[in-house]
Enzyme design. Structure first.
Site, PDB file in Angstrom:
ATOM      1  N   HIS A  18       1.029  -1.234  -0.131  1.00 25.22           N
ATOM      2  CA  HIS A  18      -0.030   0.018   0.034  1.00 25.22           C
ATOM      3  C   HIS A  18       0.864   1.276   0.075  1.00 25.22           C
ATOM      4  CE1 HIS A  18      -3.754   2.139   1.829  1.00 25.22           C
ATOM      5  NE2 HIS A  18      -3.056   2.958   1.072  1.00 25.22           N
ATOM      6  N   GLU A 201     -11.347   3.910   6.094  1.00 25.24           N
ATOM      7  CA  GLU A 201     -10.228   4.493   6.620  1.00 25.24           C
ATOM      8  C   GLU A 201     -10.807   5.708   7.459  1.00 25.24           C
ATOM      9  OE1 GLU A 201      -8.000   6.659   3.709  1.00 25.24           O
ATOM     10  OE2 GLU A 201      -6.343   7.333   5.196  1.00 25.24           O
ATOM     11  N   ASP A 279       1.936   3.942   2.755  1.00 22.37           N
ATOM     12  CA  ASP A 279       0.651   4.872   2.201  1.00 22.37           C
ATOM     13  C   ASP A 279       1.645   6.061   1.474  1.00 22.37           C
ATOM     14  OD1 ASP A 279      -1.845   5.352   1.536  1.00 22.37           O
ATOM     15  OD2 ASP A 279      -2.424   6.305   3.435  1.00 22.37           O
TER      16      ASP A 279
HETATM   17  N1  HPA Z   1      -6.511   7.584   1.527  1.00 20.12           N
HETATM   18  C1  HPA Z   1      -7.320   8.082   0.372  1.00 20.12           C
HETATM   19  N2  HPA Z   1      -6.612   8.512  -0.805  1.00 20.12           N
HETATM   20  C2  HPA Z   1      -5.302   8.515  -0.775  1.00 20.12           C
HETATM   21  C3  HPA Z   1      -4.633   7.883   0.208  1.00 20.12           C
HETATM   22  C4  HPA Z   1      -5.257   7.695   1.414  1.00 20.12           C
HETATM   23  O1  HPA Z   1      -4.550   7.370   2.525  1.00 20.12           O
HETATM   24  N3  HPA Z   1      -3.381   8.462  -0.193  1.00 20.12           N
HETATM   25  C5  HPA Z   1      -3.291   8.808  -1.311  1.00 20.12           C
HETATM   26  N4  HPA Z   1      -4.659   8.862  -1.769  1.00 20.12           N
HETATM   27 ZN    ZN Z   2      -3.521   4.845   0.647  1.00 14.81          ZN
END
Ligand code: HPA
Ligand code: ZN
Length: 339
Positions: A18, A201, A279
């Site tokens: 990720h 999230e 991320d």
């Molecule tokens: N969440 C949603 N969209 C995103 C993220 C994330 O953590 N990082 C880059 N685009």
């Molecule tokens: Zn992400």
């Protein structure tokens, strides 16, 4: 002698599942590319850029993330960005990476799909040759944009099936449920792309259900809020759907401001296939190793938990079974040698 978790983490063979390649844009490179491409930034120094990285929410971050992308214009820029990340991963002994990219973040501002993909994929080929790092590319749809725009993006991917392995869903989660993209995902699956999606999230656990039921994803990116629904947790365990968890991202985006309260332990205890990831490392204060170090410290993880997390990344990867086994054997040999 007590187990030296930091030494173990730094040298262990890793996989990252990720990672948004645009989220690896370091302030130094942002300044350099701005100069190279004649782009004016609202900052004068690297220090000012870093100081702007104070996020109250996912949207705060995304506003800066899309603004930062404006310096990326040519194939060479995308090569340099990707190769810098891979060099860093090589130094951290990362053996396999599955990289997200956001084509609409570039096509919307006049950079062609092929410019982006050519730069990224040529860096991945170079890294395989020079570092032995294997990879997959996952193309993400921006969920705040329309279904029509996602379909248009899928058309580009269909021309490049030999280089794009899967499709994902990212950007502003709240108000943009996975079901908005059911038809795009069905078409993508029919074309042979492997589906994954960000869910849970900031959005509710019902978005995780939708990602599974409507998009038929094979992995959930983040998934933290799935824990609010015990029957969903049992289902994720039963169906062996991996979660790609991102500790420093969760901290910086206020999904979980205090890592000592991070739900990773509950996830492991529930038997979920959880992995650790960065991320958007340049925005969230650390690459893969730093994420392992931060969560290990915050939750006092023991060596068995650490080994499970590291092994899970190979298990949850989209490598062929034979390559997974080789990577797991190499990890086990490392762990045995370390102790
Ligand atoms: N969440 C949603 N969209 C995103 C993220 C994330 O953590 N990082 C880059 N685009
Ligand atoms: Zn992400």
């Amino acid at each position: 002698m007590s187990f030296n978790a930091e030494a173990f983490i730094r040298k262990m063979p890793k996989a990252e599942l990720h990672i948004h390649i645009e989220g690896t844009l370091e302030p130094e490179m942002m300044m350099e590319l701005a100069k190279r491409n004649g782009v004016t930034l609202p900052y004068d120094t690297v220090k000012e850029i870093r100081a702007a990285y104070q996020f109250g929410s996912l949207q705060d971050f995304l506003d800066l993330y899309y603004a930062g992308m404006s310096v990326l214009k040519s194939e060479r820029d995308f090569f340099d960005l990707t190769f810098a990340y891979l060099t860093r991963m090589h130094q951290e002994n990362t053996r396999h990476v599955e990289i997200f990219f956001d084509p609409q973040g570039h096509t919307e501002r006049g950079v062609s799909f092929d410019t982006v993909l050519d730069g990224i994929s040529s860096a991945l080929e170079t890294a395989q040759r020079e570092y032995g790092i294997t990879s997959r590319i996952i193309m993400c749809f921006l969920r705040h944009l329309s279904e029509e725009s996602a379909f248009e993006t899928l058309t580009h991917a269909c021309r490049c099936k030999n280089r794009i392995f899967g499709v994902g869903l990212d950007s502003s989660e709240k108000g943009h449920p996975p079901s908005k993209f059911s038809r795009v995902y069905r078409a993508a699956r029919e074309e042979g792309f492997i589906p994954v999606a960000h869910a849970g999230e900031e959005g509710p656990s019902s978005y995780v259900c939708e990602a599974l039921d409507d998009l038929k994803v094979q992995r959930i990116d983040h998934g933290n809020r799935a824990l609010e629904d015990p029957s969903l947790v049992r289902r994720i365990a039963r169906e062996k759907i991996p979660l790609t968890v991102c500790p420093l991202s969760n901290k910086r985006l206020q999904v979980c401001p205090d890592l000592t309260k991070h739900p990773l332990r509950q996830m492991l205890d529930a038997g979920l296939i959880v992995t650790i990831n960065s991320d958007d490392p340049s925005y969230f204060g650390g690459y893969l190793t730093e994420n392992f170090l931060a969560i290990t410290k915050a939750l006092s993880l023991d060596r068995h938990q650490l080994a499970t997390l590291a092994r899970n990344a190979f298990i949850a990867s989209f490598l062929p079974d034979q390559d997974k086994q080789k990577a797991l054997d190499a990890f086990d040999a490392y762990a045995k040698g370390f102790l």
